[in-house]
Scaffold this active site. Sequence first.
Site, PDB file in Angstrom:
ATOM      1  N   ASN A   1      46.988  44.557  -0.418  1.00 50.56           N
ATOM      2  CA  ASN A   1      46.982  44.725  -1.879  1.00 50.56           C
ATOM      3  C   ASN A   1      45.686  45.357  -2.406  1.00 50.56           C
ATOM      4  O   ASN A   1      45.643  45.853  -3.534  1.00 50.56           O
ATOM      5  CB  ASN A   1      47.228  43.392  -2.599  1.00 50.56           C
ATOM      6  CG  ASN A   1      48.656  42.884  -2.478  1.00 50.56           C
ATOM      7  OD1 ASN A   1      48.909  41.674  -2.461  1.00 50.56           O
ATOM      8  ND2 ASN A   1      49.637  43.800  -2.396  1.00 50.56           N
TER       9      ASN A   1
ATOM     10  N   ARG B   1      46.016  48.864  -3.898  1.00 52.97           N
ATOM     11  CA  ARG B   1      46.661  49.142  -5.199  1.00 52.97           C
ATOM     12  C   ARG B   1      45.666  49.828  -6.135  1.00 52.97           C
ATOM     13  O   ARG B   1      44.461  49.812  -5.889  1.00 52.97           O
ATOM     14  CB  ARG B   1      47.152  47.830  -5.824  1.00 52.97           C
ATOM     15  CG  ARG B   1      48.306  47.252  -5.017  1.00 52.97           C
ATOM     16  CD  ARG B   1      49.032  46.182  -5.783  1.00 52.97           C
ATOM     17  NE  ARG B   1      50.187  45.742  -5.008  1.00 52.97           N
ATOM     18  CZ  ARG B   1      51.138  44.967  -5.470  1.00 52.97           C
ATOM     19  NH1 ARG B   1      51.079  44.523  -6.711  1.00 52.97           N
ATOM     20  NH2 ARG B   1      52.147  44.621  -4.718  1.00 52.97           N
TER      21      ARG B   1
ATOM     22  N   ASP C   1      56.952  37.520  -5.165  1.00 57.72           N
ATOM     23  CA  ASP C   1      57.076  38.980  -5.289  1.00 57.72           C
ATOM     24  C   ASP C   1      57.941  39.353  -6.493  1.00 57.72           C
ATOM     25  O   ASP C   1      58.837  38.599  -6.890  1.00 57.72           O
ATOM     26  CB  ASP C   1      57.693  39.539  -3.996  1.00 57.72           C
ATOM     27  CG  ASP C   1      57.430  41.030  -3.837  1.00 57.72           C
ATOM     28  OD1 ASP C   1      56.621  41.585  -4.593  1.00 57.72           O
ATOM     29  OD2 ASP C   1      58.049  41.638  -2.944  1.00 57.72           O
TER      30      ASP C   1
HETATM   31  C1  IPE Z   1      53.330  40.650  -0.603  1.00 62.50           C
HETATM   32  O1  IPE Z   1      53.869  41.345  -1.677  1.00 62.50           O
HETATM   33  C2  IPE Z   1      52.007  40.091  -0.970  1.00 62.50           C
HETATM   34  C3  IPE Z   1      52.012  39.064  -2.021  1.00 62.50           C
HETATM   35  C4  IPE Z   1      53.054  38.502  -2.547  1.00 62.50           C
HETATM   36  C5  IPE Z   1      50.720  38.664  -2.487  1.00 62.50           C
HETATM   37  P1  IPE Z   1      53.793  42.936  -1.746  1.00 62.50           P
HETATM   38  O2  IPE Z   1      54.560  43.338  -2.935  1.00 62.50           O
HETATM   39  O3  IPE Z   1      52.378  43.374  -1.668  1.00 62.50           O
HETATM   40  O4  IPE Z   1      54.531  43.334  -0.399  1.00 62.50           O
HETATM   41  P2  IPE Z   1      55.071  44.746   0.113  1.00 62.50           P
HETATM   42  O5  IPE Z   1      53.896  45.625   0.237  1.00 62.50           O
HETATM   43  O6  IPE Z   1      56.051  45.243  -0.876  1.00 62.50           O
HETATM   44  O7  IPE Z   1      55.701  44.426   1.430  1.00 62.50           O
HETATM   45  C1  IPE Z   2      53.764  40.231  -6.464  1.00 63.16           C
HETATM   46  O1  IPE Z   2      54.399  41.110  -7.332  1.00 63.16           O
HETATM   47  C2  IPE Z   2      52.311  40.001  -6.799  1.00 63.16           C
HETATM   48  C3  IPE Z   2      51.360  40.620  -5.858  1.00 63.16           C
HETATM   49  C4  IPE Z   2      51.666  41.240  -4.759  1.00 63.16           C
HETATM   50  C5  IPE Z   2      49.952  40.500  -6.192  1.00 63.16           C
HETATM   51  P1  IPE Z   2      54.280  42.697  -7.155  1.00 63.16           P
HETATM   52  O2  IPE Z   2      53.087  43.152  -7.898  1.00 63.16           O
HETATM   53  O3  IPE Z   2      54.305  43.043  -5.719  1.00 63.16           O
HETATM   54  O4  IPE Z   2      55.594  43.182  -7.887  1.00 63.16           O
HETATM   55  P2  IPE Z   2      56.575  44.331  -7.402  1.00 63.16           P
HETATM   56  O5  IPE Z   2      56.956  44.035  -5.994  1.00 63.16           O
HETATM   57  O6  IPE Z   2      55.839  45.617  -7.524  1.00 63.16           O
HETATM   58  O7  IPE Z   2      57.727  44.225  -8.348  1.00 63.16           O
HETATM   59 MG    MG Z   3      55.792  43.479  -4.418  1.00 67.27          MG
END
Ligand code: IPE
Ligand code: IPE
Ligand code: MG
Length: 246
Positions: free
Chosen positions: A69, A72, A21
């Site tokens: 995800n 998004r 993350d």
């Molecule tokens: C969790 O990360 C999913 C992955 C690392 C693929 P997110 O960034 O999507 O999690 P939340 O939504 O902040 O909990």
């Molecule tokens: C983790 O990084 C990757 C995925 C969840 C695909 P994020 O994209 O969630 O990054 P933050 O949490 O917004 O910084």
């Molecule tokens: Mg994240």
Amino acid sequence: MSLPENINKDNLPKHLAIIMDGNGRWAKQKGMLRAFGHESGTKSVRAVVESCAKLGIENLTLYAFSTENWNRPKLEVEALMKLLISSLKGELKTLAKNDIRLNSIGNLDSLPASVKKELLDVIEKTKDNKRMTLTLALSYGSREEIMRAVRNISDKVKNNIISITDIDESIINQHLYTHDLPDVDLVIRTSGEHRISNFLLWQIAYAEFYFTDVLWPDFREKDLYDAIISYQKRERRFGKTSEQIK
Ligand code: IPE
Ligand code: IPE
Ligand code: MG
């Protein structure tokens, strides 16, 4: 970097799971687009995969894309899918060199056909590799996984393949995406978030947790070793008393 002396090779997690993350925040800090963070995150993936294999970890599971995800922005999802294809193509060499088998968990049918094809191709080409199983959680959600298991088990009961009293923890395990993996021993989550985000809810029943503020694109071998060292200092009691363990 060489292996720190205080890592005990006889007490490694058999199954390490990582919630990668912080890619978006990492990019934002640099005034860049989120997609740049995801791209940079693939360098951490390579470093961690190679270090885990070198260390002797048998199972590494990476949370790469959750069922949530999909919500998004379309552009970000598209960028992530493109990145998956290029990473799969590009990393086949690394997997072969390190004797790593690729595996996946999640709803593969919801992925674009091109991603699914590339994924299945690499899984097939690495299927005889023995040193480590690398599992990518893609379009993965633990609640969905459990729901599917319940449906499939119910179907077997309905068709008299099994009886209700046959349903035990082992039957449930066999119907999860992770049926051929051991329980998770250690979960690492980067970026300072302290939550599970629908990841392996059943499989982490007795896992240890390690949270770090390091953002995923900055995570390297040293950070992995720090997590393992922390894990090895813990006493896993599984409900027993400390005296019973010693
Ligand atoms: C969790 O990360 C999913 C992955 C690392 C693929 P997110 O960034 O999507 O999690 P939340 O939504 O902040 O909990
Ligand atoms: C983790 O990084 C990757 C995925 C969840 C695909 P994020 O994209 O969630 O990054 P933050 O949490 O917004 O910084
Ligand atoms: Mg994240």
